[in-house]
Scaffold this active site. Structure first.
Site, PDB file in Angstrom:
ATOM      1  N   THR A  51       0.864  -1.185   0.000  1.00  0.00           N
ATOM      2  CA  THR A  51       0.000   0.000   0.000  1.00  0.00           C
ATOM      3  C   THR A  51       0.902   1.237   0.000  1.00  0.00           C
ATOM      4  OG1 THR A  51      -1.866  -1.008   1.109  1.00  0.00           O
ATOM      5  CG2 THR A  51      -1.463   1.293   1.678  1.00  0.00           C
TER       6      THR A  51
ATOM      7  N   ARG B  35     -15.287  -5.325   0.681  1.00  0.00           N
ATOM      8  CA  ARG B  35     -14.521  -5.096   1.918  1.00  0.00           C
ATOM      9  C   ARG B  35     -13.761  -3.765   1.816  1.00  0.00           C
ATOM     10  NH1 ARG B  35      -8.824  -4.147   3.019  1.00  0.00           N
ATOM     11  NH2 ARG B  35      -8.317  -4.970   5.069  1.00  0.00           N
TER      12      ARG B  35
ATOM     13  N   GLY C 273     -10.867  -1.407   3.757  1.00  0.00           N
ATOM     14  CA  GLY C 273      -9.841  -1.456   4.795  1.00  0.00           C
ATOM     15  C   GLY C 273      -9.690  -0.129   5.512  1.00  0.00           C
ATOM     16  N   ASP C 274      -8.539   0.055   6.131  1.00  0.00           N
ATOM     17  CA  ASP C 274      -8.305   1.262   6.922  1.00  0.00           C
ATOM     18  C   ASP C 274      -7.888   2.466   6.085  1.00  0.00           C
ATOM     19  OD1 ASP C 274      -5.917  -0.298   6.401  1.00  0.00           O
ATOM     20  OD2 ASP C 274      -4.844   1.197   7.591  1.00  0.00           O
TER      21      ASP C 274
ATOM     22  N   GLY D  17      -0.816  -2.009   6.487  1.00  0.00           N
ATOM     23  CA  GLY D  17      -0.832  -3.250   7.260  1.00  0.00           C
ATOM     24  C   GLY D  17      -2.210  -3.873   7.218  1.00  0.00           C
TER      25      GLY D  17
ATOM     26  N   GLY E  74      -5.599  -4.054   7.669  1.00  0.00           N
ATOM     27  CA  GLY E  74      -6.493  -2.933   7.895  1.00  0.00           C
ATOM     28  C   GLY E  74      -7.505  -3.105   9.016  1.00  0.00           C
TER      29      GLY E  74
HETATM   30  N1  ASP Z   1      -4.066  -1.480   4.990  1.00  0.00           N
HETATM   31  C1  ASP Z   1      -4.475  -2.014   3.729  1.00  0.00           C
HETATM   32  C2  ASP Z   1      -5.803  -2.689   3.883  1.00  0.00           C
HETATM   33  O1  ASP Z   1      -6.010  -3.394   4.853  1.00  0.00           O
HETATM   34  C3  ASP Z   1      -3.511  -3.007   3.160  1.00  0.00           C
HETATM   35  C4  ASP Z   1      -2.070  -2.709   3.354  1.00  0.00           C
HETATM   36  O2  ASP Z   1      -1.703  -1.677   3.870  1.00  0.00           O
HETATM   37  O3  ASP Z   1      -1.256  -3.544   2.969  1.00  0.00           O
HETATM   38  O4  ASP Z   1      -6.614  -2.535   3.002  1.00  0.00           O
END
Ligand code: ASP
Length: 326
Positions: A192, A220, A222-223, A244, A246
């Protein structure tokens, strides 16, 4: 549960722009060519953001410019090169925020917008809303004259191979998506992108863009597009961008928690980031990283993974790029 934690980098001072390209693979999984290519993209992103600042642009301009370069790179999991959902499509999330008036914009679950970070900026600048999802976000981006592409634009061979490996594993009853430490862990599964910047007026901004996680359920989110989770900016404290797993970052409100610790406990940006990533996230069983830039220009990274693609550039133009724990 044993969770391996890593020391954070030494803080850097006088930074005007810091970026990340997500959690890196294990060192042995990255070929010398991939290593060089990732370093080149990160350096280009730093230079593009710095050029905006040098031309009198705002921290938001720098964040957007740096992230666009990383979105356009097939090597990173944002824009072109995004990972695939469980049904073999690319659904992208992004957000951007400034720390002065706390204006913000975000898009989630979009499939045809070439640069989701620019769509997030348009939501902030040109709509009364903060977060638009799916078709509504895409219609809005079209009306704003942004670059609209066929969903096939986002396809890359490496990501396609990843989702096929996952489908194959599922067929053989091996279950869900690979965890970050699996032997199969490759950069494409994370990566990301995000940026934090400070302009001549001392205004902070942060942004994050992602394809999410390989094999995620369609729909879905994520964060990354969630303010306070993957992205946050507050001129009184810091600008933060995370990467990370999320779900953990949403539940722990990671980026806002870092800001809150600085404001209400009076701790430094480094201490706050380490408390949230090394202690809270790690204790919860989550993997990931945060980059943070405070209003004095101190840039820190904190991650509990083997590596993090990251870089920073100082006011005088000195750029540093790192991929692992050294
Ligand atoms: N944080 C992102 C998510 O969960 C993925 C990532 O940062 O690798 O969508």
């Amino acid at each position: 549960m044993t969770v391996q934690t890593r020391a954070a980098d030494q803080p850097m001072d006088d930074v005007v722009l810091g970026i990340h390209g997500g959690i890196s693979p294990r060192r042995q999984d990255l070929s010398p060519e991939e290593d060089q290519a990732v370093r080149a993209v990160l350096t280009e992103a730093l230079r593009a953001g710095k050029a905006k600042l040098d031309a009198g642009g705002s921290s938001l301009d720098a964040v957007e410019a740096a992230i666009r370069i990383m979105e356009d790179s097939p090597l990173l999991n944002a824009g072109k090169g995004a990972v695939f959902t469980c049904d073999g499509r690319n659904e992208l999330d992004a957000s951007i925020m400034e720390g002065t008036a706390k204006r913000a914009g975000a898009v989630a679950g979009v499939t045809v917008i070439r640069n989701p970070i620019t769509a997030a900026r348009a939501v902030m600048d040109k709509s009364p809303h903060v977060l638009l999802v799916g078709r509504g976000a895409e219609i809005f981006a079209t009306q704003q004259g942004l670059d609209i592409v066929d969903p096939a634009y986002f396809w890359t061979e490496a990501r396609w191979r990843e989702i096929q490996r996952l489908w194959e594993a599922e067929k053989q009853g091996q279950g869900a998506a690979p965890a970050p430490d699996d032997a199969d862990h490759k950069p494409q599964e994370y990566s990301t992108v995000g940026a934090v910047a400070r302009d001549a007026e001392g205004r902070l901004a942060a942004g994050t863009s992602t394809g999410g996680r390989t094999g995620k359920a369609f729909g879905r989110i994520g964060d990354s597009p969630i303010l306070g989770a993957g992205t946050y900016a507050d001129d009184a404290a810091a600008a933060i961008s995370c990467t990370g797993h999320g779900e953990y970052f949403i539940r722990l409100a990671v980026s806002h928690e870092i800001v809150a610790q600085m404001k209400y406990r009076g701790v430094s940006v480094g201490a706050a980031a380490d408390d949230v990533i090394q202690r809270q996230l790690t204790a919860a069983g989550g993997k990931g990283a945060a980059i943070a830039l405070d209003r004095a220009g101190r840039f820190v990274t904190s991650y509990n993974t083997e590596g993090l693609f990251r870089g920073a550039i100082t006011k005088s133009g000195e750029a540093t790029v790192r991929l692992f724990g050294d």
